[in-house]
Design an enzyme around this catalytic site. Structure first.
Site, PDB file in Angstrom:
ATOM      1  N   GLY A   1      29.231 120.629  44.471  1.00 22.62           N
ATOM      2  CA  GLY A   1      29.739 119.341  44.939  1.00 22.62           C
ATOM      3  C   GLY A   1      28.985 118.799  46.131  1.00 22.62           C
TER       4      GLY A   1
ATOM      5  N   THR B   1      27.546 117.880  49.956  1.00 19.52           N
ATOM      6  CA  THR B   1      28.169 117.249  51.125  1.00 19.52           C
ATOM      7  C   THR B   1      29.318 116.346  50.720  1.00 19.52           C
ATOM      8  OG1 THR B   1      26.181 117.337  52.490  1.00 19.52           O
ATOM      9  CG2 THR B   1      27.766 115.614  53.009  1.00 19.52           C
TER      10      THR B   1
ATOM     11  N   LYS C   1      38.157 110.842  52.851  1.00 15.84           N
ATOM     12  CA  LYS C   1      39.139 109.915  52.288  1.00 15.84           C
ATOM     13  C   LYS C   1      40.537 110.535  52.280  1.00 15.84           C
ATOM     14  CE  LYS C   1      35.674 107.461  52.024  1.00 15.84           C
ATOM     15  NZ  LYS C   1      34.864 108.480  52.705  1.00 15.84           N
TER      16      LYS C   1
ATOM     17  N   GLY D   1      28.522 103.468  65.959  1.00 19.41           N
ATOM     18  CA  GLY D   1      29.511 102.564  65.374  1.00 19.41           C
ATOM     19  C   GLY D   1      29.182 102.157  63.957  1.00 19.41           C
ATOM     20  N   GLY D   2      28.618 103.086  63.179  1.00 17.70           N
ATOM     21  CA  GLY D   2      28.388 102.850  61.757  1.00 17.70           C
ATOM     22  C   GLY D   2      29.633 103.195  60.955  1.00 17.70           C
TER      23      GLY D   2
ATOM     24  N   VAL E   1      25.419 109.335  64.192  1.00 15.12           N
ATOM     25  CA  VAL E   1      24.264 108.439  64.325  1.00 15.12           C
ATOM     26  C   VAL E   1      23.396 108.459  63.074  1.00 15.12           C
ATOM     27  CG1 VAL E   1      24.209 108.529  66.842  1.00 15.12           C
ATOM     28  CG2 VAL E   1      22.992 110.275  65.523  1.00 15.12           C
ATOM     29  N   GLY E   2      24.004 108.780  61.953  1.00 17.21           N
ATOM     30  CA  GLY E   2      23.277 108.773  60.692  1.00 17.21           C
ATOM     31  C   GLY E   2      23.056 110.167  60.141  1.00 17.21           C
TER      32      GLY E   2
ATOM     33  N   ALA F   1      26.443 108.642  47.053  1.00 17.10           N
ATOM     34  CA  ALA F   1      26.635 109.630  45.995  1.00 17.10           C
ATOM     35  C   ALA F   1      26.434 109.020  44.617  1.00 17.10           C
ATOM     36  CB  ALA F   1      28.038 110.239  46.104  1.00 17.10           C
TER      37      ALA F   1
ATOM     38  N   HIS G   1      47.774  88.817  36.954  1.00 19.49           N
ATOM     39  CA  HIS G   1      48.574  88.384  38.101  1.00 19.49           C
ATOM     40  C   HIS G   1      49.829  89.245  38.202  1.00 19.49           C
ATOM     41  CE1 HIS G   1      50.443  85.623  40.964  1.00 19.49           C
ATOM     42  NE2 HIS G   1      51.554  85.719  40.223  1.00 19.49           N
TER      43      HIS G   1
END
Length: 465
Positions: A40, A42, A52, A184-185, A271-272, A320, A444
């Site tokens: 699976g 990361t 999540k 702040g990403g 930071v990424g 992913a 709807h």
């Protein structure tokens, strides 16, 4: 030393790697997959899925907290809630474990041989794997590199002690009283907002002039509003400098050049991510690179014959579902099928509160490409389903060519808009025009009606706004 031979060797069992191996197995290709961790990668173990789960738990806790004392508008009153983060993390780990078992089962069903261990290239056709029972050599006709990525580290804030990456943040045993987030990403804001909902005092330090800089300002405005409602301090144009001497605060240089100190029990560095290209013998095969990433063509072929690369190790977007699509394609190519990579759009989702979805081109990108454009903008404040779930903040936006109404991009911000990503991507892949979306009957009451209404608005005859 044991030796085995196969048609296809996949290095890494993350989303791209395991999908590649499963599809190859389905096509009758003799396939081996090597993974040093759990199946699976990361995404499943310390990324997409567990984050999540934590975000969902935080949302549920905040909802109940707002109901305490009967002050909410729904007329529901409950006792003030408590949170046992240890149990929350255990539930999250259970979800991950079930998915781990599911991936392992799918690989077995496709007759893929799994080797547990760390793979190192000897040459372009041979790897050596260090397993618990000793070294194993694997020779393959084709190799797929799907080694993924790892959190990027700052030299002045190395991981350890109070400084944590997203991996450690998802395994905390208690909610920190004070959390400083560097970056702040999307990762920093997703986790920062979750911990704020669980009771932490959160501060976000971002070096750029605004957070979520990869999205346009209109799209991020509802998120900025929500950050304020959650009491999250956002420091823009600020640079983290390191820990205080006592290790109980983050030292920051503010936008005006002054020094500041943010008290913090934990400092989350987001930071990424960087590609995992070290430690597995890349120097033995001498592949062409683009910066830190492996260079590939439109069929994910590297500069060496018979070696492919997919997913995060090949660059942005590090998603992913991009890796999965690449993995499926490569498996079919190895099996002798004619395939290519020609995606009109790869949807991207930010699971902040509210959520963000983008697919295709932004308005500025569309203008640069096509010149005159039409934009349809429909607010969720005019959508019945959004109102009934207290999710009026946000909107759906469609960007199309002005001459032939070809849809070039779709964006949305609001509660649960991540579930609209499939419709957005499908519209772009099918080459939809504004009339196609406007003429499709949408059920709807749903938030998806906002998609249809945005198309109608671009055509000049919106019905509900």
């Amino acid at each position: 030393m044991k030796e085995i031979s196969c048609k296809l060797l996949v290095i890494g069992a993350g989303p791209g790697g395991y999908v590649c191996a499963i599809r190859a197995g389905q096509l009758g290709v003799d396939t081996v997959i090597v993974e040093f961790g759990k199946p699976g990668g990361t995404c499943l173990n310390v990324g997409c899925i567990p984050s999540k789960a934590l975000i969902h738990a935080a949302e549920e806790f905040e909802k109940i907290a707002h109901m305490a004392g009967g002050k909410g508008p729904l007329g529901i009153a409950v006792a003030p809630p408590t949170l046992d983060l240890t149990k929350t993390v255990a539930w999250k780990d259970g979800v991950v474990s079930r998915l781990n078992s599911g991936v392992a089962g799918l690989l077995k069903k496709a007759k893929v041989k799994t080797v547990q261990g760390w793979a190192t290239f000897r040459d372009g056709k041979t790897v050596e794997v260090e397993t618990e029972t000793g070294s194993q050599v694997i020779r393959a006709e084709a190799v797929v590199i799907a080694s993924g990525s790892v959190p990027a580290e700052l030299p002045f804030l190395p991981f350890g002690g109070p400084v944590i990456s997203s991996t450690e943040a998802l395994a905390l045993s208690e909610v920190p009283d004070k959390l400083a987030v560097v970056g702040g990403g999307y990762i920093g804001l997703e986790l920062g907002m979750a911990f704020a909902k669980m009771g932490a005092k959160v501060a976000v330090v971002e070096a750029l002039p605004r957070v979520l800089a990869q999205y346009d300002a209109e799209l991020t405005r509802p998120v900025l509003k929500r950050l304020g409602e959650l009491g999250i301090e956002v420091m823009l144009g600020a640079k983290a400098k390191g820990l205080s001497t006592k290790g109980d605060a983050l030292m920051v240089e503010t936008a005006d050049g002054k020094n500041a100190k943010i008290a913090a029990d934990r400092v989350l560095v987001t930071v990424g991510r960087k590609p995992l290209t070290e430690g597995w013998g890349l120097e033995q095969i001498d592949l062409d690179m683009v910066g830190k990433f492996i260079r590939i063509d439109d069929q994910c072929r590297t500069s060496m014959r018979g070696i492919y690369a997919i997913g995060d190790v090949t660059g942005e977007p590090m998603l992913a579902h991009r890796a999965m699509a690449q993995g499926e394609m490569v498996a079919e190519i190895v099996a002798g099928h004619k395939r290519g990579w020609d995606k009109r759009a790869i949807p991207a989702i930010c699971f902040t509160d509210p959520e963000l979805v983008t697919a295709g081109l932004s308005p500025d990108e569309a203008k640069a490409l096509a010149g005159e454009i039409k934009i349809g903008h429909f607010p969720f404040a005019a959508n019945g389903r959004a109102m009934t779930r207290q999710g009026e903040d946000g909107f759906v936006r469609i960007v199309a060519r002005a001459d032939n109404h070809l849809v070039l991009g779709i964006q949305a911000v609001g509660q649960c808009v991540s579930e609209l990503a499939a419709a957005f991507g499908l519209a772009l892949e099918m080459g939809a025009r504004l009339e196609d979306i406007a003429g499709t009957i949408h059920a709807h009451p749903t938030q998806g009606e906002g998609f249809q209404e945005a198309a109608l608005k671009a055509l000049g005859h919106a019905l509900h706004v």
